[in-house]
Design a protein around this motif. Structure first.
Motif, PDB file in Angstrom:
ATOM      1  N   ASP A 127       0.831  -1.207   0.000  1.00 55.20           N
ATOM      2  CA  ASP A 127       0.000   0.000   0.000  1.00 55.20           C
ATOM      3  C   ASP A 127       0.867   1.259   0.000  1.00 55.20           C
ATOM      4  O   ASP A 127       0.578   2.221  -0.720  1.00 55.20           O
ATOM      5  CB  ASP A 127      -0.926  -0.003   1.211  1.00 55.20           C
ATOM      6  CG  ASP A 127      -2.006   1.059   1.122  1.00 55.20           C
ATOM      7  OD1 ASP A 127      -2.942   0.866   0.331  1.00 55.20           O
ATOM      8  OD2 ASP A 127      -1.911   2.083   1.816  1.00 55.20           O
ATOM      9  N   MET A 150       2.451   1.770  -3.438  1.00 48.98           N
ATOM     10  CA  MET A 150       1.432   2.250  -4.374  1.00 48.98           C
ATOM     11  C   MET A 150       1.196   3.747  -4.186  1.00 48.98           C
ATOM     12  O   MET A 150       1.161   4.523  -5.155  1.00 48.98           O
ATOM     13  CB  MET A 150       0.130   1.482  -4.163  1.00 48.98           C
ATOM     14  CG  MET A 150      -1.016   1.936  -5.060  1.00 48.98           C
ATOM     15  SD  MET A 150      -2.573   1.104  -4.667  1.00 48.98           S
ATOM     16  CE  MET A 150      -2.929   1.798  -3.045  1.00 48.98           C
ATOM     17  N   GLN A 174      -6.791   2.437  -4.398  1.00 50.18           N
ATOM     18  CA  GLN A 174      -6.725   1.222  -3.595  1.00 50.18           C
ATOM     19  C   GLN A 174      -6.397   0.019  -4.472  1.00 50.18           C
ATOM     20  O   GLN A 174      -6.640   0.014  -5.676  1.00 50.18           O
ATOM     21  CB  GLN A 174      -8.052   0.991  -2.875  1.00 50.18           C
ATOM     22  CG  GLN A 174      -9.268   0.917  -3.784  1.00 50.18           C
ATOM     23  CD  GLN A 174     -10.581   0.967  -3.041  1.00 50.18           C
ATOM     24  OE1 GLN A 174     -10.615   1.195  -1.832  1.00 50.18           O
ATOM     25  NE2 GLN A 174     -11.674   0.757  -3.749  1.00 50.18           N
ATOM     26  N   ILE A 175      -5.835  -0.995  -3.819  1.00 52.82           N
ATOM     27  CA  ILE A 175      -5.480  -2.231  -4.511  1.00 52.82           C
ATOM     28  C   ILE A 175      -6.234  -3.384  -3.863  1.00 52.82           C
ATOM     29  O   ILE A 175      -6.327  -3.476  -2.640  1.00 52.82           O
ATOM     30  CB  ILE A 175      -3.944  -2.472  -4.455  1.00 52.82           C
ATOM     31  CG1 ILE A 175      -3.575  -3.755  -5.203  1.00 52.82           C
ATOM     32  CG2 ILE A 175      -3.428  -2.511  -3.028  1.00 52.82           C
ATOM     33  CD1 ILE A 175      -2.074  -3.942  -5.383  1.00 52.82           C
ATOM     34  N   TYR A 179      -4.546  -8.953  -9.117  1.00 49.04           N
ATOM     35  CA  TYR A 179      -4.963  -7.801  -8.327  1.00 49.04           C
ATOM     36  C   TYR A 179      -5.442  -6.707  -9.269  1.00 49.04           C
ATOM     37  O   TYR A 179      -5.127  -6.699 -10.462  1.00 49.04           O
ATOM     38  CB  TYR A 179      -3.815  -7.287  -7.451  1.00 49.04           C
ATOM     39  CG  TYR A 179      -2.644  -6.717  -8.230  1.00 49.04           C
ATOM     40  CD1 TYR A 179      -2.567  -5.348  -8.520  1.00 49.04           C
ATOM     41  CD2 TYR A 179      -1.610  -7.536  -8.678  1.00 49.04           C
ATOM     42  CE1 TYR A 179      -1.501  -4.827  -9.238  1.00 49.04           C
ATOM     43  CE2 TYR A 179      -0.545  -7.028  -9.388  1.00 49.04           C
ATOM     44  CZ  TYR A 179      -0.484  -5.674  -9.663  1.00 49.04           C
ATOM     45  OH  TYR A 179       0.570  -5.157 -10.378  1.00 49.04           O
ATOM     46  N   LEU A 217      -6.249  -2.323  -9.435  1.00 50.65           N
ATOM     47  CA  LEU A 217      -6.200  -0.992  -8.845  1.00 50.65           C
ATOM     48  C   LEU A 217      -7.483  -0.251  -9.200  1.00 50.65           C
ATOM     49  O   LEU A 217      -7.969  -0.350 -10.331  1.00 50.65           O
ATOM     50  CB  LEU A 217      -4.997  -0.194  -9.350  1.00 50.65           C
ATOM     51  CG  LEU A 217      -3.720  -0.254  -8.501  1.00 50.65           C
ATOM     52  CD1 LEU A 217      -3.157  -1.659  -8.497  1.00 50.65           C
ATOM     53  CD2 LEU A 217      -2.683   0.726  -9.022  1.00 50.65           C
ATOM     54  N   GLN A 252      -3.841   5.439 -12.288  1.00 50.35           N
ATOM     55  CA  GLN A 252      -3.955   3.997 -12.057  1.00 50.35           C
ATOM     56  C   GLN A 252      -3.057   3.208 -13.007  1.00 50.35           C
ATOM     57  O   GLN A 252      -2.314   2.303 -12.587  1.00 50.35           O
ATOM     58  CB  GLN A 252      -5.401   3.541 -12.265  1.00 50.35           C
ATOM     59  CG  GLN A 252      -6.336   3.881 -11.138  1.00 50.35           C
ATOM     60  CD  GLN A 252      -7.759   3.477 -11.449  1.00 50.35           C
ATOM     61  OE1 GLN A 252      -8.703   4.146 -11.074  1.00 50.35           O
ATOM     62  NE2 GLN A 252      -7.924   2.373 -12.158  1.00 50.35           N
ATOM     63  N   GLU A 291       0.125   0.960 -11.805  1.00 48.86           N
ATOM     64  CA  GLU A 291       0.064  -0.469 -12.099  1.00 48.86           C
ATOM     65  C   GLU A 291       1.247  -0.921 -12.956  1.00 48.86           C
ATOM     66  O   GLU A 291       1.773  -2.022 -12.781  1.00 48.86           O
ATOM     67  CB  GLU A 291      -1.246  -0.788 -12.802  1.00 48.86           C
ATOM     68  CG  GLU A 291      -1.526  -2.275 -12.937  1.00 48.86           C
ATOM     69  CD  GLU A 291      -2.938  -2.554 -13.380  1.00 48.86           C
ATOM     70  OE1 GLU A 291      -3.358  -3.713 -13.293  1.00 48.86           O
ATOM     71  OE2 GLU A 291      -3.624  -1.611 -13.833  1.00 48.86           O
TER      72      GLU A 291
END
Length: 354
Positions: free
Chosen positions: A155, A158, A249-250, A270, A272, A299, A303
């Motif tokens: 987190d 990211m 958020q992921i 996953y 995003l 995003q 990513e």
């Protein structure tokens, strides 16, 4: 002779029962010691939060608090009559991010304690405070755990890619304790000297993330879209106007799970996503769409470069494993199957991953 044989047979049965009783006592003692060890790191306030959180999970509601919702379709709700004494998990092979066997078992141990004992699944949320600081809201059951540290690492990286600034874990832990006094922060969260704030953060170790060799040159790409210029002053002003109400958020998720008797294989990934935490009265549709254009670019950029750092690439591999283990353990719990933690490797100490 026959009487002697009967006495001997009876004695063997008694011995077997005694051994079984001793084994159960040892397992109960080990379970109690594991629980005591898990709870010893919490103070009274943290224990109250832990117990409050444990009783209000919508995914694992207690008998006192039953929510009128069904479990999500999938492994947690569809497993029925699992009668095997063990489970075999075949995980996808990631050549440049292989599993560490000790870490695998440590994550399994922490999830068993978190789900079976404390009734919580791992999640993390970083939110801003009134004084311009931020709080890391991690599920209390995963404080000071390898699982929690993996969530924090992913987190934070990211968010660092999103913001363009980064501070190493050791430096930010040290600076978080003294930053208010260093930047002379007022009660209302406003620094009394704006220029001093940036200077103090730089002195503490805040750097442009593109200086990191793993992320060098990541912001040098040019987006060729004639219909939208993210560097336009009006677009930047719009973003900064609503920046405190935007989040990135992921979420890991399962693509597929296959089961044959007690053997499981899975594939996970996953995604995003962003969210603008404003109502229709607070932002109109045109400005919302303009924000979305910018956030979608963010995003894609995050990513693209998130797994450049080897440690984060490995952490995301573990994140996908967690995405599988959580519904598996919830299903096992519903089937009243309890993993035997005494058969796992000894747990890590807190210093091993803090």
């Amino acid at each position: 002779m026959e009487e002697v044989y009967r006495k001997q047979k009876h004695g063997n049965r008694a011995t077997s029962k005694l051994r079984a009783s001793i084994k159960i006592q040892k397992e109960n003692l080990a379970a109690q010691m594991n629980l005591n060890t898990s709870l010893s790191k919490y103070n009274l306030s943290d224990q109250q939060e832990l117990l409050a959180t444990a009783t209000c999970s919508w995914l694992q509601p207690t008998e006192e608090f039953q929510y009128p919702v069904d479990l999500p379709s999938g492994l947690s709700s569809q497993m029925k009559d699992f009668k095997y004494p063990n489970a075999v998990i075949l995980a996808p092979v990631v050549q440049d991010a292989p599993f560490n066997y000790k870490e695998f078992q440590q994550i399994l141990r922490e999830l068993v304690v978190g789900i079976y004992v404390m009734n919580q699944i791992p999640s993390i949320y970083i939110d801003g405070n009134h004084d311009c600081s931020s709080s890391c809201l991690l599920s209390p059951a995963y404080n000071d755990t390898l699982t929690g540290q993996i969530l924090i690492n992913v987190d934070y990286t990211m968010k660092a890619l999103w913001h363009g600034a980064y501070m190493s874990k050791e430096k930010r832990m040290r600076f978080s304790e003294i930053w208010r006094s260093r930047v002379n922060m007022g009660i209302d969260g406003t620094p009394k000297a704006e220029e001093k704030t940036l200077t103090e953060f730089r002195k503490a170790g805040l750097i442009d993330i593109s200086v990191d060799p793993d992320f060098e040159g990541i912001y040098s790409e040019v987006y060729n879209d004639p219909t939208y210029d993210p560097n336009d002053c009006s677009e930047m002003e719009l973003f900064m106007k609503y920046v405190n109400n935007i989040l990135l958020q992921i979420n890991p998720y399962l693509i597929s799970v296959k089961q044959h008797q007690n053997m499981f294989t899975y594939d996970a990934d996953y995604i995003l996503s962003n969210a603008v935490r404003l109502t229709e009265e607070e932002i109109d549709l045109v400005n919302y769409q303009r924000l979305q254009q910018r956030l979608i670019l963010h995003q894609k950029h995050v990513e693209k470069f998130l797994t450049r750092k080897a440690q984060i690439h490995r952490d995301i591999t573990y994140l996908k494993l967690i995405a599988f283990l959580v519904p598996l353990l919830i299903a096992m719990k519903r089937e009243r199957k309890i993993p035997v933690l005494s058969r796992l490797l000894p747990p890590f100490s807190g210093k091993a991953y803090n």
